[in-house]
Design an enzyme around this catalytic site. Structure first.
Site, short mmCIF file in Angstrom:
data_model
loop_
_atom_site.label_atom_id
_atom_site.label_comp_id
_atom_site.label_asym_id
_atom_site.label_seq_id
_atom_site.Cartn_x
_atom_site.Cartn_y
_atom_site.Cartn_z
N GLY A 60 0.82 -1.20 0.00
CA GLY A 60 0.00 0.00 0.00
C GLY A 60 0.86 1.26 0.00
CB SER A 61 0.10 4.67 1.17
OG SER A 61 -1.02 4.86 0.33
#
Length: 487
Positions: A217-218
Site C-alpha cells: 500500500g502507501s
C-alpha cells in the site's frame, strides 16, 4: 578343483565383494545422509542424548535443555514460548526443527567445525560434547511490546536498529507454543503439529519474514519518492500533478484517492504535501513519469528481489518486471504499492532503517554471539553494510517528509511525547470484498534514530473495513518504539 567347486567359490567371492562394497558405500558415502535422516532412531537418541545449548535473549534462556529420566536424556523447553516462537522455532523428535533451532543447529548441538576443540576435549576426557549457546539481538521489551500491542489480530511486527541491522523485535501473530511440539510424547507432538498445520489462521507461518507476502500500500510511496529525489529532477518542494482521479491508460477506469478525497483544489501540490496526505493520484502519475526502470532500480536499491537470511531464510519482496510495468496502468498501481508489488514486513522495516541511517542499509541479523560450553566466544556477528539505498541528501529529504506525515498527516497516532517520529502509513487493498491490510513503517528519534519499525495488521484487524494504517498500525509501532527508547 572341479567345476562345481569353482562355481561355488566364485559365487562366494562375488558375495564377499558385494558385501565389502555395500558396507563401504553405507559407512562412507551414505553416512551423512543416514545420520541426518529423521527416521534414524539412533541419530535421534544421539541428538537428544547430548546437552543442547540454550537460545538466549538479554542474558535469559528462552530455549533450554534440562536432564530428564527417559531414553532421550534431555527435554527441550521454551520459556514464554508463544512470545518467541517465531524466532526460536522448535526442536522436535517427530516434527524436526524450525527457525533458529534449525539454522543454528550445528552450534546448538555442538557439531559445528568451530567447536572442534570442545569435541577434542570430550574425546580425551570422555565427557559428552555440549552445544554452544546462541545469543540473539532481540530486545525483550520491544518484543513484548510488539506482541502485546498486536493482541489477537493477525499480522506481524519487525523492529531494527538502523545503525547496526540488529533485529530488536520479530513478532508474528497468531503464534504457537513450541513446547507442544518439543514434548517427548510422540503422539501428542504429532497431534499438536497436525493441528497447527491445519489451522485456518496458519500459526506456524512466520508472517514477518516468509509465507505469503503482502501489498505494501502507501508505505511503498517512500520508494517512489526516493526514485524521484534520486533522479535529480525533483525536490520535496517540486509541484507535481495531483488530480482528483488518475485515468488508467487505454481504459475507462480511473484511480481515486482514499475515500474519494481531493488532494488539492488546484489539481497539483508539492511532493512533500503529496506524501503528507498520501495522495494516490499524485504518486501514480509520478511513478509513470519516472518510468518502470527507474522505479525498479530504486526498489532493488532497497533490497527488493534479493535473497536474504537473518539467518532464517527471508522470502524476497518483489517489484514487477518490465513485462508488467510496460503497461502504464500496472506501473501506476505499483507506484502506490498495489498491483503486483509484494513485500515482507521485514522489507518495509529495512526501507525505513536505510532512510534513518543516512541511506545506508545495514545487513539485518538476529544472532549476536555464539559461545562455547566454556562461554568463550566462537562467533561474533558484527554490523555490515548491505547496500546503499539512497544518498545522504535524499535520506534527509525523505526523513523530513516522513516527519510531516506523523506531525500533520495520516500518522499522528505514532506521535511520542518529546520525541520526533518519522513515518508512513499504508492501507492496502488485496482481495475483492476483503478488508484492507493496515500498515505503518517509520523510525525514532528522527534526528538520532535508535529503532526502525514496520507493522502490518491483516484485514484491518479488529477495525475491519474501517481500518486505516494510521488508526490501526501506527499505535502498535508507537508502542514498540517507546519500548526501545524508554529502556
Amino acid at each position: 578343483m572341479n567345476v562345481p567347486l569353482r562355481r561355488v567359490a566364485t559365487v562366494v567371492l562375488v558375495m564377499f565383494l558385494a558385501l565389502m562394497v555395500s558396507t563401504t558405500y553405507i559407512q562412507f558415502v551414505q553416512a551423512d545422509s543416514l545420520n541426518s535422516d529423521s527416521r534414524n532412531v539412533r541419530q535421534i537418541y544421539k541428538e537428544y542424548g547430548n546437552f543442547r545449548g540454550p537460545i538466549v535473549v538479554a542474558g535469559e534462556s528462552v530455549a533450554l535443555s534440562t536432564p530428564i529420566d527417559d531414553p532421550y536424556g534431555y527435554q527441550r523447553s521454551y520459556t514464554n514460548g508463544p512470545l518467541y516462537g517465531h524466532v526460536t522455532g522448535f526442536f522436535s523428535i517427530v516434527n524436526g526443527t524450525k527457525e533458529i533451532e534449525r539454522t543454528e543447529n550445528e552450534f546448538l548441538n555442538g557439531q559445528a567445525s568451530t567447536l572442534w576443540i570442545d569435541r577434542l576435549q570430550g574425546l580425551i576426557t570422555g565427557k559428552k560434547p555440549q552445544g554452544a549457546s546462541v545469543e540473539l539481538t532481540i530486545d525483550p521489551a520491544a518484543q513484548q511490546a510488539a506482541y502485546d500491542a498486536l493482541g489477537d489480530q493477525r499480522g506481524a511486527v519487525v523492529a531494527i536498529e538502523p545503525s547496526t541491522g540488529k533485529i530488536l523485535a520479530l513478532v508474528s501473530k497468531p503464534s504457537y507454543d513450541p513446547n507442544l511440539l518439543a514434548t517427548h510424547d510422540t503422539k501428542a507432538a504429532r497431534e499438536a503439529y497436525t493441528s497447527l498445520i491445519n489451522a485456518d489462521d496458519d500459526p506456524l507461518v512466520n508472517r514477518a519474514i516468509s509465507g505469503n507476502t503482502y501489498p505494501p500500500g502507501s508505505t511503498f510511496k517512500l520508494v517512489t519518492a526516493a526514485a524521484a529525489l534520486e533522479s535529480g529532477q525533483y525536490t520535496p518542494e517540486t509541484v507535481i500533478p495531483a488530480p482528483d482521479e488518475y485515468p488508467y491508460a487505454n481504459s475507462t477506469q480511473t484511480m481515486k484517492n482514499f475515500g474519494g478525497a481531493r488532494c488539492s483544489p488546484t489539481g497539483e501540490q508539492t511532493l512533500a504535501d503529496a506524501m503528507r496526505i498520501s495522495c494516490n493520484t499524485a504518486f501514480a502519475d509520478l511513478g509513470v513519469t519516472l518510468g518502470g526502470d527507474a522505479m525498479r532500480d530504486q526498489a532493488e536499491d532497497f533490497g527488493f528481489d534479493s535473497k536474504l537470511s537473518i539467518p532464517m531464510t527471508v522470502t524476497p519482496s518483489h517489484f514487477p518486471d518490465a513485462a508488467v510495468t510496460d503497461d502504464a496502468g500496472q506501473l501506476a498501481r505499483a507506484s502506490i504499492g498495489q498491483g503486483d508489488v509484494r513485500v515482507t514486513p521485514l522489507q518495509m522495516a529495512m526501507v525505513s532503517a536505510a532512510i534513518a541511517n543516512g541511506g545506508k542499509q545495514m545487513t539485518p541479523y538476529t544472532v549476536a554471539t555464539v559461545r562455547g560450553a566454556d562461554l568463550d566466544v566462537v562467533q561474533q556477528n558484527e554490523p555490515s553494510l548491505l547496500r546503499t539505498s539512497v544518498s545522504p541528501t535524499v535520506a534527509s529529504q525523505l526523513t523530513s517528509m516522513m516527519i510531516s506525515v506523523v506531525e500533520g498527516g495520516s500518522g499522528k497516532a505514532a506521535k511520542i511525547d518529546g520525541v520526533q517520529v518519522a513515518g508512513k502509513t499504508g492501507t492496502a487493498e488485496h482481495q475483492s470484498g476483503a478488508a484492507p491490510h493496515a500498515w505503518f513503517t517509520g523510525f525514532a528519534p528522527a534526528d538520532n534514530p535508535q529503532v526502525a519499525v514496520a507493522v502490518i495488521v491483516e484485514n484491518g484487524g479488529d477495525s475491519g473495513n474501517e481500518a486505516t494504517g494510521g488508526a490501526v498500525a501506527a499505535p502498535i509501532a508507537k508502542a514498540v518504539m517507546e519500548a526501545v527508547l524508554n529502556k
